[in-house]
Design an enzyme around this catalytic site. Structure first.
Site, short mmCIF file in Angstrom:
data_model
loop_
_atom_site.label_atom_id
_atom_site.label_comp_id
_atom_site.label_asym_id
_atom_site.label_seq_id
_atom_site.Cartn_x
_atom_site.Cartn_y
_atom_site.Cartn_z
CB ALA A 67 -0.92 0.00 1.22
N GLY A 113 -0.61 -5.32 0.95
CA GLY A 113 -1.88 -5.23 0.24
C GLY A 113 -1.86 -5.93 -1.10
CD GLU A 116 -3.83 -7.53 3.30
OE1 GLU A 116 -4.31 -7.70 4.43
OE2 GLU A 116 -3.44 -6.40 2.90
CD GLU A 136 0.74 -6.22 5.82
OE1 GLU A 136 -0.04 -6.15 4.87
OE2 GLU A 136 1.39 -7.26 6.10
#
Length: 261
Positions: A67, A113, A116, A136
């Protein structure tokens, strides 16, 4: 909607969506997430002129490298981490529940992300250069777009916990061995051909049967409570001093000095 960060092309009933931010390693910023939401929730929700989707990233370095960390810092300052996680989860759920199969074509990094997003697709095909991970914790936060839920589903609780808590990356072959990836091919062209082969085969089946199969498979794993817990925990983590330090260290390319507060 006019797309800025998504490029669309269609051939022989297969629609290719390319996340087009190669200079940023296709990092997921707010604009990109909004465009994905628009595509999967309204713009193409009811179109029937394609029978499959390939979702990939521009360039040769990353599918999606994560992200946008600078945006994350703004979210932390506003105290909107949980809301951000909920929005991302909703968009990725729309992909997972889309009525035709979506294959993630992964070349290079699929981290945070990006991992994901790949897991929200129905299948994943990778090149030998692909790398997967949920790093993360290196920023002092947790996966917030479904990573704590879907990684368990694909590779089991023990290994998923290890990868989430260490932030370690795995290569394409290890991802395939664990069940995260369906197929690994040496080159991007070969991986793309495999995705087309699978979607062409699926395209010859009954459309209603395909749609209902996707719905039925998803029903087994549908657990909103787990996703809600993830979003709450993500929001809590974004309010910490550790997250501010972790994000700053990432931007400044140095080792983070976490203090546990």
């Amino acid at each position: 909607m006019t797309y800025q960060n998504l490029q669309l092309s269609q051939q022989d009933g297969i629609l290719t969506i390319t996340l087009n931010r190669p200079k940023a390693l296709n990092a997921l910023n707010t604009q990109t997430v909004q465009e994905l939401q628009s595509f999967f929730s309204s713009d193409y929700r009811d179109q029937d002129d394609f029978h499959g989707i390939i979702l990939t990233g521009a360039g040769d370095r990353a599918f999606v490298a994560g992200a946008d960390i600078k945006e994350f810092l703004g979210v932390a300052a506003d105290g909107n981490g949980a809301a951000m996680a909920h929005r991302g989860q909703q968009v990725f759920a729309q992909i997972e529940r889309f009525h035709v199969p979506v294959i993630a074509l992964v070349n290079g990094f699929a981290l945070g992300g990006g991992c994901e997003l790949a897991m929200a697709c129905h299948m994943r095909i990778a090149t030998s250069a692909a790398r997967f991970g949920q790093p993360e914790v290196n920023l002092g936060i947790i996966p917030g777009y479904g990573g704590t839920q879907r990684l368990n589903q694909y590779i089991g609780k023990g290994k998923a916990t290890e990868l989430i808590l260490t932030g370690n990356m795995i290569d394409a072959e290890e991802a395939h061995r664990l069940g995260l990836v369906n197929h690994v091919l040496p080159t991007l062209d070969e991986a793309r051909d495999k995705a087309i082969e699978l979607l062409t085969t699926i395209g010859g089946k009954g459309p209603i049967a395909i749609r209902e199969s996707i719905r039925a498979v998803n029903a087994y794993y549908d657990n909103p409570e787990g996703f809600a817990t993830e979003a709450e925990a993500f929001g809590k983590a974004t309010m910490t001093e550790d997250f501010k330090e972790g994000a700053a260290a990432f931007v400044e390319k140095r080792k983070a000095n976490f203090q546990g507060r």
